[in-house]
Structures are given as C-alpha cells and as structure tokens.
Write a protein that holds these residues in place. Structure first.
Motif, short mmCIF file in Angstrom:
data_model
loop_
_atom_site.label_atom_id
_atom_site.label_comp_id
_atom_site.label_asym_id
_atom_site.label_seq_id
_atom_site.Cartn_x
_atom_site.Cartn_y
_atom_site.Cartn_z
N MET A 38 -65.94 -41.10 98.42
CA MET A 38 -66.88 -41.75 98.90
C MET A 38 -66.36 -43.17 99.85
O MET A 38 -66.96 -43.09 101.08
CB MET A 38 -67.67 -42.60 98.00
N ARG A 45 -67.24 -42.74 108.93
CA ARG A 45 -68.50 -43.10 109.62
C ARG A 45 -68.24 -44.36 110.14
O ARG A 45 -69.35 -45.13 110.30
CB ARG A 45 -69.67 -42.89 108.79
N MET A 108 -69.37 -30.48 98.74
CA MET A 108 -70.07 -31.42 97.65
C MET A 108 -71.48 -32.09 98.18
O MET A 108 -72.27 -32.14 97.40
CB MET A 108 -68.88 -32.73 97.42
N THR A 109 -71.19 -32.39 99.57
CA THR A 109 -72.57 -32.84 99.71
C THR A 109 -73.50 -31.74 99.89
O THR A 109 -74.68 -32.23 99.31
CB THR A 109 -72.33 -33.32 101.70
N GLY A 112 -74.49 -31.45 96.21
CA GLY A 112 -75.22 -32.50 95.84
C GLY A 112 -76.87 -32.73 96.37
O GLY A 112 -77.65 -33.17 95.57
N MET A 113 -76.94 -32.28 97.36
CA MET A 113 -78.30 -32.31 97.91
C MET A 113 -79.20 -31.32 97.38
O MET A 113 -80.33 -31.67 96.89
CB MET A 113 -78.34 -32.03 99.49
N PHE B 13 -76.77 -43.70 112.10
CA PHE B 13 -75.64 -43.45 111.88
C PHE B 13 -75.22 -43.86 110.40
O PHE B 13 -75.16 -43.26 109.44
CB PHE B 13 -74.83 -43.98 112.76
N THR B 14 -75.74 -45.13 110.02
CA THR B 14 -75.83 -45.70 108.72
C THR B 14 -76.59 -44.89 107.82
O THR B 14 -76.23 -44.76 106.53
CB THR B 14 -76.12 -47.29 108.88
N GLU B 16 -77.59 -41.79 108.10
CA GLU B 16 -76.95 -40.54 107.59
C GLU B 16 -75.82 -40.68 106.69
O GLU B 16 -75.66 -39.86 105.71
CB GLU B 16 -76.41 -39.75 109.18
N CYS B 17 -74.86 -41.80 107.18
CA CYS B 17 -73.79 -42.01 106.28
C CYS B 17 -74.52 -42.20 104.67
O CYS B 17 -73.62 -41.61 103.50
CB CYS B 17 -73.20 -43.30 106.66
N LYS B 19 -76.96 -41.04 103.22
CA LYS B 19 -77.67 -39.84 102.69
C LYS B 19 -76.21 -38.92 102.31
O LYS B 19 -76.27 -38.27 101.11
CB LYS B 19 -78.27 -38.86 103.68
N ILE B 20 -75.45 -39.12 102.71
CA ILE B 20 -74.05 -38.14 102.53
C ILE B 20 -73.53 -38.88 101.18
O ILE B 20 -73.20 -37.95 100.47
CB ILE B 20 -72.99 -38.14 103.48
N LEU B 21 -73.30 -39.99 101.41
CA LEU B 21 -72.82 -40.56 100.02
C LEU B 21 -73.72 -40.60 98.78
O LEU B 21 -73.09 -40.36 97.73
CB LEU B 21 -72.67 -42.31 100.35
N ALA B 22 -74.96 -40.57 98.83
CA ALA B 22 -75.92 -40.35 97.99
C ALA B 22 -75.64 -38.82 97.22
O ALA B 22 -75.72 -38.67 96.27
CB ALA B 22 -77.43 -40.58 98.16
N ALA B 23 -75.48 -37.86 98.19
CA ALA B 23 -75.34 -36.58 97.80
C ALA B 23 -73.89 -36.36 97.25
O ALA B 23 -74.08 -35.77 96.09
CB ALA B 23 -75.63 -35.69 99.07
N VAL B 24 -73.00 -36.88 97.54
CA VAL B 24 -71.47 -36.80 96.84
C VAL B 24 -71.95 -37.84 95.63
O VAL B 24 -71.17 -37.33 94.68
CB VAL B 24 -70.48 -37.39 97.94
#
Lengths: 131, 131
Positions: A38, A45, A108-109, A112-113, B13-14, B16-17, B19-24
């Motif tokens: 994380m 980013r 992982m992304t 996770g999605m 950008f924030t 998208e970041c 979303k990726i963090l939530a998925a991981v």
C-alpha cells in the motif's frame, strides 16, 4: 507406471511445490503484511511526504508507518531524502527496485477488484433469496 | 494548465490511487498474512489432508493451520469433506474460486524467485568488496 517411476514423479512434484512455497514465502517476507504494498502504491502516485502517506494509506498509525518505511528502506525499495534548510524537508523516494513489484501489484489490484464485485453479488443474491 | 484543470487532474489521480489502494486492501484482507496463499499452493499440488498440509507448509502450527483453513472455507476458497466410515477421513478440497488466484500466485512466485537471486548477489557482492 512402475512404482519407481511414480516415486520419481512424486518426488519431483514435491520438490517443485517446495520451490514455489519457498519463493512465495520469500516474497511474503519482503512485501507481506498489511502495509508495504500500500505504501509503495501511494508513493508511486506521488505521495512522498510522511503526512501525505499517512493520509493516503487509510488506517495506518504514525508509529507503524515509520517502521514500515524503515523496513522498505532496508530492503532497497525506497530511500529517505533529507534536504537541509529551514525547515528541514524529508521526502521518501522509490528506488528502481520497487518497479520489479509492478506485476505483483497489478495482479493484486485486479484480483481485489473482482473479489469486491463477487462479495457484492454474493450479498445481493443472499438478499434476493431471503425476500 | 489552468488552476482548475490542474485541480481536476489531481483529483482524478487521487481517486485512481484510492481505488487501487482499496482493491489491494481487499485482496490483502482475504488472502493476506503469512499462510493463506501457501496453504492454497500446497493444496493445488495435491496435499489435501491436515497432516500433509502441516508438513508441506513449513513452520505452521496446528492451531494456526486449523484457523486458516476455517477462514479459507468461509471465504469460499476451499471445502472440508468428511467421509463417514472407520476411521473418519477428513480432506480439504479447493473450490473453483481458488483458481482466480492463479495470476497472483504466479506473480508472487516469479517475484520471490528473482528477489532471492538479488539477495544472493547482494551478499556475494558485499563479500567481494570486503575481501
């Protein structure tokens, strides 16, 4: 298949399994746990300051973030840059080795999605079957 | 770039970041920790009994293995099959959903292998520079 052949195949299979387990164990040792990936994602980013990282990586405490950053630095993923001046500015930067993690982060992304979608659908289905 | 455009880009950008963090984070919640992927890998290679799993997944205690198996069952990765008879036989089987993890396991395996090579080379290099 002869008993000896079968034993040989079994041995190879067990060895191969052992190798995969050792590799995944190594990976988990370096990048496992709740936070390291994380933090690397947030840094990739553009979050380079301690406070930005703490805001972006939800739920991490200052003490844990500080420890994780130290471990990431020891393992060659990031570097801490202190610029002298007033006030002193501290920034964390990703090192090239962190880019080797792109495949893992991508996998992982994506997983996770789709997992989140599955959970949503499971809940919707169990709600529908109850009503 | 206008200030408004820049703000919009930053916001995207924030997001998208995030979303990726939530998925991981979702992925780590379901399959994170030291053992779950290791157990799934060992099962995918034909270890279906508790004792086989404990032997294959080095260092796991019976109590932890038992808990991890329960969580894997709750999350729909495996099923526990009890066949009545004497003695009662218990086997764990992977469910189709566990196969969705193949990309993650593959990526972790490849990364773990190259990481081990890197560590070896780092140690060799530091030894050479000292002598």
């Amino acid at each position: 298949m002869e008993a000896n052949d079968k034993q040989a195949v079994n041995k190879e299979f067990t060895e191969e399994c052992g190798k995969i387990l050792a590799a995944v164990s190594d990976a988990l040792y370096a990048i496992g746990g709740k936070w390291k990936l994380m933090i690397i994602i947030a840094m990739a980013r553009g979050n380079n300051r301690f406070t930005e990282l703490q805001r972006q990586v939800k739920g991490i405490s200052a003490r844990v973030l500080s420890n994780e950053l130290k471990e990431l630095e020891l393992n060659g993923f990031i570097v801490k840059k202190v610029s002298v001046g007033y006030p002193v500015s501290i920034e964390y930067e990703l090192l090239p080795y962190s880019h080797t993690l792109e495949e893992v982060v991508g996998a992982m992304t994506r997983w996770g999605m789709q997992h989140r979608e599955k959970i949503k659908n499971d809940i919707a289905a169990s709600g529908a079957s109850k009503s």
